[in-house]
Design an enzyme around this catalytic site. Structure first.
Site, PDB file in Angstrom:
ATOM      1  N   ARG A  14      -9.148   3.386  -8.655  1.00 46.31           N
ATOM      2  CA  ARG A  14      -8.939   3.263  -6.738  1.00 46.31           C
ATOM      3  C   ARG A  14     -10.165   3.225  -5.298  1.00 46.31           C
ATOM      4  NH1 ARG A  14      -4.441   0.712  -5.975  1.00 46.31           N
ATOM      5  NH2 ARG A  14      -3.748   1.338  -4.157  1.00 46.31           N
ATOM      6  N   ASN A  41       1.235   4.282  -2.924  1.00 49.16           N
ATOM      7  CA  ASN A  41       0.752   5.296  -2.367  1.00 49.16           C
ATOM      8  C   ASN A  41       1.779   6.387  -3.126  1.00 49.16           C
ATOM      9  OD1 ASN A  41      -1.822   5.596  -1.493  1.00 49.16           O
ATOM     10  ND2 ASN A  41      -0.770   6.590   0.326  1.00 49.16           N
ATOM     11  N   GLU A  75       0.950  -1.201  -0.546  1.00 47.09           N
ATOM     12  CA  GLU A  75       0.015   0.226  -0.138  1.00 47.09           C
ATOM     13  C   GLU A  75       0.665   1.683  -0.194  1.00 47.09           C
ATOM     14  OE1 GLU A  75      -3.344   0.032  -0.892  1.00 47.09           O
ATOM     15  OE2 GLU A  75      -3.957  -2.236   0.225  1.00 47.09           O
TER      16      GLU A  75
END
Lengths: 100, 142
Positions: free
Chosen positions: B106, B52, B48
């Protein structure tokens, strides 16, 4: 990443093997959507027994397919997710809106 | 507390490196012999954080992502840093289901996943300078 398809009545069964992250999700999405358009089906089952890793890109993938299937009056089900993926699905509350 | 081991790596903000980063971080943590569940949580959180950095740090160009893992006797600290765009509003970005990239489908669950799967999460960001994510996870032996 390996994606295979089969049809069971008006349900498209999608079997995914490999890892779902931001890198692979776009390809998975394109292949599923193309096949869903081609087949005379309205429901979808995603068999996740072969998925050994998934992050939140997978949540986006599932939510997107749920919207697509819902738009034609169908239902989406998720089959056999591994425990770590189940944890992620529970966190995202997908399990309350998608049949498991 | 004094670290017992440390590693640092950097890579280009290519999405293919998401799997590289999570495998490296989990392999490094594995020397403390944590449970498979703990390693799985680390893999997910690192994935994650790196995603990002790639999507939001460098939306229009490639840049460098730095990952540092510091092993302490009973926990691991993982730092993921980019030198890209930065986050305008960290609290908003951390809200569940919030995404600035709906075009990429997303889910907006990235920070929620990091917060849930790790024991602590700190985010520092400055617009135009980049973002640093610092996470820790207890490594309870099997």
């Amino acid at each position: 990443m390996d994606i295979s398809f089969s049809r069971d009545g008006n349900t498209l069964v999608v079997s995914i093997k490999g890892e779902i992250d931001h890198h692979t999700a776009a390809m998975v999405r394109e292949r599923i959507d193309a096949r869903f358009l081609m087949e005379p089906v309205k429901n979808m089952v995603i068999d996740m027994s072969g998925v050994n890793f998934m992050d939140s890109a997978g949540i986006g993938l599932i939510m997107g397919r749920m919207n697509r299937v819902s738009s034609v009056g169908g239902k989406l089900s998720i089959k056999s997710p591994k425990p770590q993926i189940k944890k992620l699905l529970k966190l995202s509350k997908i399990e309350s809106i998608v049949e498991m | 507390m004094k670290p017992i081991n440390r590693m640092k790596t950097e890579f280009l903000s290519k999405s293919v490196n998401e799997s590289f980063a999570r495998v490296v971080a989990a392999s490094f943590a594995a020397q403390a012999d944590p449970s498979i569940d703990i390693l799985a949580d680390i893999r997910t959180a690192v994935s994650e954080a790196v995603t990002n950095a790639i999507i939001h740090g460098y939306p229009d160009k490639e840049g460098i992502v730095v990952m540092e893992c510091i092993l302490y006797p009973d926990y691991i600290e993982i730092i993921i840093e980019d030198f890209g765009k930065g986050i305008e509003d960290i609290e908003k970005a951390k809200l569940p289901l919030y995404t600035s990239r709906p075009d990429l489908e997303r889910s907006g669950m990235g920070f929620t996943v990091m917060e849930t799967f790790m024991d602590s999460l700190e985010v520092e960001s400055e617009q135009g300078k980049g973002t640093k994510i610092r996470m820790t996870k207890k490594l309870v032996n099997r």
